[in-house]
Structure formats: C-alpha cells, structure tokens
Design a protein around this motif. Structure first.
Motif, PDB file in Angstrom:
ATOM      1  N   ALA A  96      26.238 -34.646-122.797  1.00 47.91           N
ATOM      2  CA  ALA A  96      26.376 -33.591-123.812  1.00 47.91           C
ATOM      3  C   ALA A  96      25.732 -34.053-125.111  1.00 47.91           C
ATOM      4  CB  ALA A  96      27.843 -33.250-124.049  1.00 47.91           C
ATOM      5  N   LYS A  97      25.238 -33.084-125.878  1.00 47.70           N
ATOM      6  CA  LYS A  97      24.706 -33.387-127.214  1.00 47.70           C
ATOM      7  C   LYS A  97      25.875 -33.300-128.193  1.00 47.70           C
ATOM      8  CE  LYS A  97      21.028 -32.132-130.471  1.00 47.70           C
ATOM      9  NZ  LYS A  97      20.586 -33.529-130.658  1.00 47.70           N
ATOM     10  N   VAL A  98      26.656 -34.376-128.218  1.00 48.17           N
ATOM     11  CA  VAL A  98      27.893 -34.396-128.998  1.00 48.17           C
ATOM     12  C   VAL A  98      27.602 -34.329-130.488  1.00 48.17           C
ATOM     13  CG1 VAL A  98      29.999 -35.692-129.453  1.00 48.17           C
ATOM     14  CG2 VAL A  98      29.021 -35.685-127.150  1.00 48.17           C
ATOM     15  N   ASN A  99      26.597 -35.062-130.938  1.00 46.99           N
ATOM     16  CA  ASN A  99      26.230 -35.073-132.355  1.00 46.99           C
ATOM     17  C   ASN A  99      24.842 -34.462-132.545  1.00 46.99           C
ATOM     18  OD1 ASN A  99      28.173 -37.582-132.023  1.00 46.99           O
ATOM     19  ND2 ASN A  99      28.259 -36.981-134.158  1.00 46.99           N
ATOM     20  N   GLN A 100      24.550 -34.115-133.772  1.00 48.48           N
ATOM     21  CA  GLN A 100      23.260 -33.483-134.064  1.00 48.48           C
ATOM     22  C   GLN A 100      22.180 -34.491-134.442  1.00 48.48           C
ATOM     23  OE1 GLN A 100      23.841 -29.436-136.160  1.00 48.48           O
ATOM     24  NE2 GLN A 100      25.587 -30.632-136.848  1.00 48.48           N
ATOM     25  N   ASN A 101      22.594 -35.742-134.719  1.00 51.53           N
ATOM     26  CA  ASN A 101      21.637 -36.753-135.140  1.00 51.53           C
ATOM     27  C   ASN A 101      21.891 -38.064-134.397  1.00 51.53           C
ATOM     28  OD1 ASN A 101      20.180 -35.434-137.636  1.00 51.53           O
ATOM     29  ND2 ASN A 101      22.350 -34.987-137.913  1.00 51.53           N
ATOM     30  N   ILE A 155      23.043 -41.440-132.872  1.00 53.85           N
ATOM     31  CA  ILE A 155      24.348 -42.077-132.729  1.00 53.85           C
ATOM     32  C   ILE A 155      24.287 -43.474-133.339  1.00 53.85           C
ATOM     33  CG2 ILE A 155      26.112 -42.864-131.126  1.00 53.85           C
ATOM     34  CD1 ILE A 155      25.863 -39.854-131.188  1.00 53.85           C
ATOM     35  N   TYR A 156      25.239 -43.781-134.217  1.00 51.43           N
ATOM     36  CA  TYR A 156      25.310 -45.088-134.861  1.00 51.43           C
ATOM     37  C   TYR A 156      26.482 -45.926-134.346  1.00 51.43           C
ATOM     38  CZ  TYR A 156      21.800 -45.094-138.603  1.00 51.43           C
ATOM     39  OH  TYR A 156      20.622 -45.150-139.315  1.00 51.43           O
ATOM     40  N   SER A 157      27.570 -45.287-133.910  1.00 45.28           N
ATOM     41  CA  SER A 157      28.769 -46.025-133.514  1.00 45.28           C
ATOM     42  C   SER A 157      29.562 -45.201-132.512  1.00 45.28           C
ATOM     43  CB  SER A 157      29.636 -46.344-134.745  1.00 45.28           C
ATOM     44  OG  SER A 157      29.910 -45.149-135.481  1.00 45.28           O
ATOM     45  N   ALA A 158      30.458 -45.874-131.784  1.00 43.70           N
ATOM     46  CA  ALA A 158      31.257 -45.191-130.761  1.00 43.70           C
ATOM     47  C   ALA A 158      32.552 -45.955-130.525  1.00 43.70           C
ATOM     48  CB  ALA A 158      30.471 -45.059-129.452  1.00 43.70           C
ATOM     49  N   ALA A 159      33.586 -45.236-130.096  1.00 42.38           N
ATOM     50  CA  ALA A 159      34.866 -45.849-129.742  1.00 42.38           C
ATOM     51  C   ALA A 159      35.533 -44.993-128.681  1.00 42.38           C
ATOM     52  CB  ALA A 159      35.769 -45.987-130.971  1.00 42.38           C
ATOM     53  N   TYR A 160      36.161 -45.657-127.707  1.00 44.93           N
ATOM     54  CA  TYR A 160      36.801 -45.001-126.561  1.00 44.93           C
ATOM     55  C   TYR A 160      38.307 -44.994-126.781  1.00 44.93           C
ATOM     56  CZ  TYR A 160      35.825 -43.488-121.720  1.00 44.93           C
ATOM     57  OH  TYR A 160      35.631 -42.757-120.578  1.00 44.93           O
ATOM     58  N   HIS A 161      38.921 -43.808-126.782  1.00 50.54           N
ATOM     59  CA  HIS A 161      40.367 -43.726-126.963  1.00 50.54           C
ATOM     60  C   HIS A 161      41.075 -44.256-125.710  1.00 50.54           C
ATOM     61  CE1 HIS A 161      44.373 -41.941-127.583  1.00 50.54           C
ATOM     62  NE2 HIS A 161      44.056 -41.969-128.859  1.00 50.54           N
ATOM     63  N   PRO A 162      42.202 -44.972-125.857  1.00 50.29           N
ATOM     64  CA  PRO A 162      42.864 -45.599-124.701  1.00 50.29           C
ATOM     65  C   PRO A 162      43.632 -44.658-123.783  1.00 50.29           C
ATOM     66  CG  PRO A 162      44.042 -46.107-126.740  1.00 50.29           C
ATOM     67  CD  PRO A 162      42.785 -45.414-127.140  1.00 50.29           C
ATOM     68  N   GLU A 163      43.722 -43.368-124.095  1.00 46.57           N
ATOM     69  CA  GLU A 163      44.426 -42.430-123.210  1.00 46.57           C
ATOM     70  C   GLU A 163      43.784 -42.445-121.819  1.00 46.57           C
ATOM     71  OE1 GLU A 163      46.646 -39.825-121.342  1.00 46.57           O
ATOM     72  OE2 GLU A 163      47.130 -40.394-123.410  1.00 46.57           O
ATOM     73  N   VAL A 164      44.627 -42.575-120.759  1.00 39.08           N
ATOM     74  CA  VAL A 164      44.096 -42.697-119.397  1.00 39.08           C
ATOM     75  C   VAL A 164      43.963 -41.355-118.689  1.00 39.08           C
ATOM     76  CG1 VAL A 164      44.962 -45.039-119.113  1.00 39.08           C
ATOM     77  CG2 VAL A 164      46.424 -43.111-118.466  1.00 39.08           C
ATOM     78  N   SER A 165      44.614 -40.309-119.180  1.00 35.38           N
ATOM     79  CA  SER A 165      44.564 -39.019-118.494  1.00 35.38           C
ATOM     80  C   SER A 165      43.291 -38.242-118.808  1.00 35.38           C
ATOM     81  CB  SER A 165      45.783 -38.171-118.869  1.00 35.38           C
ATOM     82  OG  SER A 165      45.770 -37.859-120.256  1.00 35.38           O
ATOM     83  N   ASP A 177      39.058 -38.635-120.762  1.00 39.19           N
ATOM     84  CA  ASP A 177      38.023 -39.479-121.375  1.00 39.19           C
ATOM     85  C   ASP A 177      37.694 -38.896-122.735  1.00 39.19           C
ATOM     86  OD1 ASP A 177      37.134 -41.518-119.244  1.00 39.19           O
ATOM     87  OD2 ASP A 177      37.167 -39.634-118.139  1.00 39.19           O
ATOM     88  N   LEU A 178      38.324 -39.463-123.762  1.00 42.72           N
ATOM     89  CA  LEU A 178      38.173 -38.977-125.135  1.00 42.72           C
ATOM     90  C   LEU A 178      37.408 -40.027-125.933  1.00 42.72           C
ATOM     91  CD1 LEU A 178      39.059 -36.520-126.839  1.00 42.72           C
ATOM     92  CD2 LEU A 178      41.040 -37.852-127.572  1.00 42.72           C
ATOM     93  N   ILE A 179      36.183 -39.681-126.300  1.00 42.00           N
ATOM     94  CA  ILE A 179      35.310 -40.642-126.961  1.00 42.00           C
ATOM     95  C   ILE A 179      34.898 -40.108-128.331  1.00 42.00           C
ATOM     96  CG2 ILE A 179      33.273 -42.087-126.706  1.00 42.00           C
ATOM     97  CD1 ILE A 179      34.177 -40.212-123.677  1.00 42.00           C
ATOM     98  N   PHE A 180      34.834 -41.021-129.308  1.00 43.73           N
ATOM     99  CA  PHE A 180      34.467 -40.681-130.679  1.00 43.73           C
ATOM    100  C   PHE A 180      33.117 -41.313-130.996  1.00 43.73           C
ATOM    101  CE2 PHE A 180      38.845 -39.864-130.362  1.00 43.73           C
ATOM    102  CZ  PHE A 180      39.285 -39.107-131.425  1.00 43.73           C
ATOM    103  N   PHE A 181      32.204 -40.494-131.543  1.00 42.69           N
ATOM    104  CA  PHE A 181      30.858 -40.956-131.894  1.00 42.69           C
ATOM    105  C   PHE A 181      30.594 -40.673-133.368  1.00 42.69           C
ATOM    106  CE2 PHE A 181      30.626 -39.979-127.365  1.00 42.69           C
ATOM    107  CZ  PHE A 181      29.985 -41.102-126.848  1.00 42.69           C
ATOM    108  N   LEU A 222      31.346 -36.982-137.331  1.00 38.80           N
ATOM    109  CA  LEU A 222      32.158 -37.604-136.292  1.00 38.80           C
ATOM    110  C   LEU A 222      32.255 -36.640-135.120  1.00 38.80           C
ATOM    111  CD1 LEU A 222      34.030 -39.984-135.442  1.00 38.80           C
ATOM    112  CD2 LEU A 222      35.932 -38.674-136.423  1.00 38.80           C
ATOM    113  N   GLY A 223      31.650 -37.023-133.992  1.00 36.34           N
ATOM    114  CA  GLY A 223      31.717 -36.203-132.793  1.00 36.34           C
ATOM    115  C   GLY A 223      32.855 -36.653-131.902  1.00 36.34           C
ATOM    116  N   ILE A 224      33.661 -35.717-131.436  1.00 37.31           N
ATOM    117  CA  ILE A 224      34.781 -36.012-130.540  1.00 37.31           C
ATOM    118  C   ILE A 224      34.501 -35.317-129.211  1.00 37.31           C
ATOM    119  CG2 ILE A 224      37.283 -35.858-130.231  1.00 37.31           C
ATOM    120  CD1 ILE A 224      37.542 -35.612-133.262  1.00 37.31           C
ATOM    121  N   TRP A 225      34.420 -36.090-128.154  1.00 37.13           N
ATOM    122  CA  TRP A 225      34.001 -35.579-126.845  1.00 37.13           C
ATOM    123  C   TRP A 225      35.098 -35.776-125.823  1.00 37.13           C
ATOM    124  CZ3 TRP A 225      30.002 -38.169-123.116  1.00 37.13           C
ATOM    125  CH2 TRP A 225      29.605 -37.241-122.132  1.00 37.13           C
ATOM    126  N   ASP A 226      35.627 -34.678-125.330  1.00 34.97           N
ATOM    127  CA  ASP A 226      36.538 -34.704-124.178  1.00 34.97           C
ATOM    128  C   ASP A 226      35.646 -34.521-122.957  1.00 34.97           C
ATOM    129  OD1 ASP A 226      38.593 -34.605-122.397  1.00 34.97           O
ATOM    130  OD2 ASP A 226      39.648 -32.914-123.319  1.00 34.97           O
TER     131      ASP A 226
END
Length: 578
Positions: A185-190, A192-202, A204-208, A215-219
């Motif tokens: 997915a094109k989560v952000n418009q420009n 990507i400089y950084s990313a972090a994966y949320h620990p929820e196991v149910s 895949d929630l990732i922040f870019f 700040l792009g939030i991708w479920d």
C-alpha cells in the motif's frame, strides 16, 4: 510506359523496403504461435486508493483602484458622493483585513505547531475515517503490550554445543523462508524515513514516518475500503492491501519536518513518540487520541534519533550538533540536560535494555561509542546511582534560559565532556569506542543488551558481542573490536533513506536483524552474521526497500518501505485479512 523520375524511383524503393519489413514482422507472430515465452513485464506499482481531494481556501486577491472603481453617477450630489466614498473605504478596509488575516494564516501554517492536537486536526480523511482509526486505537489498548527484554545469556552456546546453535539457526531460517509479499500500500505520500511495528498479535499495525512530517498508520491485514467499479480492470496484484490513515503530526508539511524515528512506550505501547526535523518530539496517545509536544529543541540542531529506557520514564535524544539530551518524562521540561558527546552530528542513539546506564552513539566522525551515563550524573554534580527525578539540579555551568514559564536547559559542551573524561573522576565515562573507515550511520543494542550491530558508509555491517563481566566492570573495555564484518552496499545516495540494520525485537527468537538491499530486496542475517534469507519479488517490487522493521512477538513478520511512500508486508502466504 513513361520513364520514372528520380523522386518516384526512391519512393518505389521505400515502399519495397517497408513491404519486406512487414513480411519479416510476421515471423514474430509465428514465434508466439509456436509457444515461445515473452519476457516478463516489469513490476507494476501498487495502485493507491482513491482519496477525496482536500478543498483549499482561495485567498482574496488584490485589485487595482481602476478595477475596484465603480460607475459614478455624473449627477450625484455632494451628500451622495460622500456616502459612496465612505462605503468604498469601508469595503477597502474589510478587504485588506481579510487579506492580512489570510496571509497570517498562511504564515502560521508554515510554522511548527506546539499546541495539543486532536485526531480531526491530524487526519486528512473525512470524519468516518477518524472514527475507524479511533476504533483501531481502542482495540489495542485492552492489553498493556510491554516491551520484552531478552535473557542476557540466551542463545549463547559453548564450543561443545554448536549443534544446538545450528538447529536454532536452521529453525529460524525455515520460518523466514516462508515470508512472501502479502500486502502492499502507498501508506505515505513521500519518502519513508522511519518505521515501527506495534506488538499487538491479532493484527499487523505498522507506523511509518515520511519526509514531510506525516505519520502513516497501516492496518496491513484489514479489509480495504476501496470498492472497484464493474468497468475497472485493476489486477488483484496491483491493488492496495489493508487500510491506512495519514496523520500530519509535524508541521509544516515539508522536508523541514521529516519524521526521523518512531518509538512506542516500552511499558504499555499505548503511546507512540515521533521525532522530527522541526526540532520537536511529540507523543500520540491511543486512549485520548491527542498529540502532545514532549520536547522542543532551543538550538538549531536537528533531532535525529531517540530511545527510551525500559521504564519508559527517561528519554535520550541525539542531534545534528553532536549532542545527547537527557529528558525525564516525569519532570517538567525545564529539567533537561544536554551533553556534547561528539564534535559533529550523532545520527543514532540506543539504550541498553538490560543495563540502561549504557548508551550507544553512532556519529559522522566515524566512531561508535559506549557511554556510562552514571558518570554523566557525576559531571552534573549528582549521585551516580540517583534517579534524575530526585537528583540535585545545581551545576556550576551556565544555564541557557528561554521563557522561564516554558523551559531551560543545562548544557555541557563537547570540551567540558572531553575534559571530564580525561580526568581521574571521569574514568569509565567512555567505556569503548571503535572508528569505522567512513561515517557510522547507525548502531543498536540487541534485545538482550549484549550484542551491537552497526552500519557504515564504508559498505560494512559490523557485529560486537560483550559478556557480563566486561559490562559489569567499572573500567573501560580492554578490547572493543567487532567479531564479524559483512560487506553490504550502503551507498544510498541522495534519494534513498539511509540503510540501517535493525534487530528483531522478539527475544524468543534466535538474534537476527533486517536491512534493506540496494538490489530491491530485504536481507535478514543472524546475530553471528550468517545470511538467513533474502526476500524479493521482482514482479511486485521495483524499488529499494530502505526502511525495515519486524514484529516484536511474531517471527514470521517483517515490513519495508521505499522512497515513494509505498510499504510492503512480508508474511507467510496463508496469512489472510483479519
């Protein structure tokens, strides 16, 4: 038959050549009929979902007096003329006020925002999208999701137990080899400089974080909202996967606000911290949906990276002027101390998870250094074992004050730190340092707090392994040299984000790290430097996957992002939408 002219002869020759060429082209059709395979098409970019255009206000335009001049009645009386002039003057004043207000609003939009911001001021989409994001936030706050710290002695084997280690590596490789591209997915418009994966196991929630403070939030496994019309023939492989939201946390929306790092609260992961080139650090709370400013730098140095202690109470910030700033989140902002640990830019800082009094810095002066912050407290005139919330704040050094109602900062210049390190009192401040051949772009502790991985512009990845007695001593390390050195192309250039080797935060798995590859793949290595797997898909990926991270609790999960804002989820093929 009349004799043809020279022009007509050349024309007939051209017609004959074209006819022969067309006959030769019939051979290619024959080749296709014989079943000769055609070359595979290049990877098609994922098609972004259709978004509503954001309406922009049109600023009032200035007009000349000639254009503003209305038709004047030649027979108007003096009273009518006076009334007309008063009306025109009132209209002119009103238009000027509107123009000044619009210009001030435009100027304000270009300044960093320091106030608290709620979701509807951050999300670009309509109110329905805000409600769905709020639902996602509420779904992950039922559990605390603390950051787990690995056992310091886990996965350390004697020479007689090499077979056990080989089995662990083989088991990890088997799991990682099952990873495929399951969502894009094109989560952000420009970029990507950084990313972090949320620990929820149910889910895949990732922040870019991207280049323009977004700040792009991708479920990534959520059912997408996009519904294709009957006349649309978009291929399934090029459609966007999952659902995402874009939050303009840092302002202005330009390269002056690039989000350089993203960290979750290590205690409950209900808050995400973002650092930006706008010289601020903001926190976004999932429970309240409010973005607050945590810290704002008073100097011109750009904030490059941040890390938190396992307690979540203390934060270490590195900047472009070589400073490392300590911030205790339990105190007011005027309790800030900045130490000049380098003479030029520090690009990365990392806190040891098992021994938080050790911090690691990677600098443009080519060096990687390990510092004992207990000695920095001695420099500040405090007890080395006291927490900063109860430590004295007196210092013989100058305090640089801003507005007394806002904050003040105690600064210790690079010369002061160097002089203290050379003194008897400062012995043990700098525990170990190593000079790379070129600038050291990143360095991180592993989840156990015993291994270090660094990347450098000299096209090498280096690995260190430190034992307990070495770390527990109070003296500088006798030897601090990497045990492994891997060749890896790190020449990203101007348009690709710097490659950083990122440890998997999962303490249950054999230590391993991910790093992007200039050949459009995602590489994964073991903690001993053994290549485990190279993830690629030329039919779907045609750009450098520069930014990477992996799930803190699931081994078979990794994500990557590129310079156009497109992101990829790597997981087993049987992983479907949640």
């Amino acid at each position: 038959m009349p004799k043809l002219s020279q022009y007509e002869l050349e024309r007939e020759a051209n017609i004959a050549r074209n006819r022969a060429l067309m006959e030769d082209l019939e051979l290619s059709r024959g080749a296709s009929n014989l079943g000769i395979a055609k070359p595979k098409p290049a990877a098609k970019p994922v098609q972004p979902a259709k978004r509503k255009r954001k309406e922009t206000e049109e600023l009032p335009r200035r007009q000349s007096a000639r254009l503003r001049k209305s038709v004047v009645d030649p027979n108007e009386t003096p009273a009518q003329r006076k009334k007309r002039l008063e009306k025109e003057e009132a209209l002119r004043i009103k238009q000027e006020e509107a123009r000044f207000e619009a210009e001030e609003k435009a100027r304000t939009a270009k300044r960093p925002r320091h106030e608290d911001l709620v979701l509807h001021k951050l999300v670009e989409q309509d109110p329905e999208d805000i409600s769905t994001l709020d639902t996602v936030f509420k779904s992950v706050v039922d559990e605390s999701h603390p950051r787990r710290i690995g056992d310091f002695d886990a996965f350390e084997y004697d020479d007689d137990s090499d077979k056990r280690e080989a089995r662990e590596v083989a088991k990890l490789r088997e799991k990682l080899q099952s990873l495929k591209v399951v969502a894009r997915a094109k989560v952000n418009q420009n970029r990507i400089y950084s990313a972090a994966y949320h620990p929820e196991v149910s889910k895949d929630l990732i922040f870019f974080g991207d280049k323009h403070g977004e700040l792009g939030i991708w479920d990534a496994r959520a059912a997408p909202d996009e519904v294709l019309d009957d006349d649309e023939d978009t291929e399934v492989g090029t459609r966007e996967g999952g659902k995402y939201w874009r939050l303009q946390c840092h302002w202005p929306a330009s390269s002056k606000s690039s989000i350089t790092s993203i960290k979750f609260d290590p205690v409950n992961a209900h808050t995400v911290y973002t650092t930006s080139y706008d010289r601020t650090i903001r926190s976004l709370s999932f429970t309240t949906g409010v973005s607050q400013e945590v810290y704002a730098s008073e100097n011109d140095a750009l904030i490059n990276n941040v890390d938190l202690t396992p307690s979540g109470n203390e934060m270490w910030i590195c900047d472009g002027a070589g400073g490392a700033t300590h911030l205790d989140l339990r105190e007011r902002q005027h309790k800030v101390r900045r130490y000049g640990l380098s003479d030029i830019k520090i690009g990365c800082i990392s806190v040891n998870p098992s021994r938080p009094h050790f911090i690691l810095t990677a600098s443009n002066n080519r060096t990687l250094k390990i510092w004992d912050i207990r000695k920095l407290r001695v420099l500040a005139g405090e007890s080395p074992d006291a927490t900063l919330s109860t430590a004295a704040t007196s210092s013989p050094l100058r305090k640089r004050k801003a507005d007394s109602a806002k904050r003040s900062i105690v600064e210790y210049s690079h010369d002061v730190v160097t002089k203290f390190d050379d003194s008897e009192e400062g012995v043990g401040l700098l525990r170990g340092d190593y000079a790379h051949d070129k600038s050291c772009s990143s360095a991180y502790w592993d989840p156990r707090g015993r291994q270090v991985v660094s990347t450098s512009y000299d096209n090498n990845i280096r690995l260190w392994n430190l034992d307990g007695p070495t770390l527990d001593s109070s003296d500088p390390f006798e030897s601090f040299r990497p045990f492994s050195r891997l060749r890896h192309d790190c020449q990203t250039g101007r348009w690709v984000t710097i490659l950083r080797a990122q440890w998997s935060p999962n303490p249950d798995a054999y230590p391993h790290f991910t790093i992007g590859n200039m050949k459009h793949s995602l590489d994964i290595f073991s903690g001993k430097g053994v290549p485990l797997v190279r993830l690629s898909d030329p039919s779907r990926i045609s750009a450098v996957q520069a930014v990477t991270c992996s799930h803190p609790n699931i081994v078979e999960r990794a994500v990557s992002g590129n310079a156009s804002g497109r992101c990829v989820l790597w997981a087993p093929e049987d992983v479907g939408s949640s």
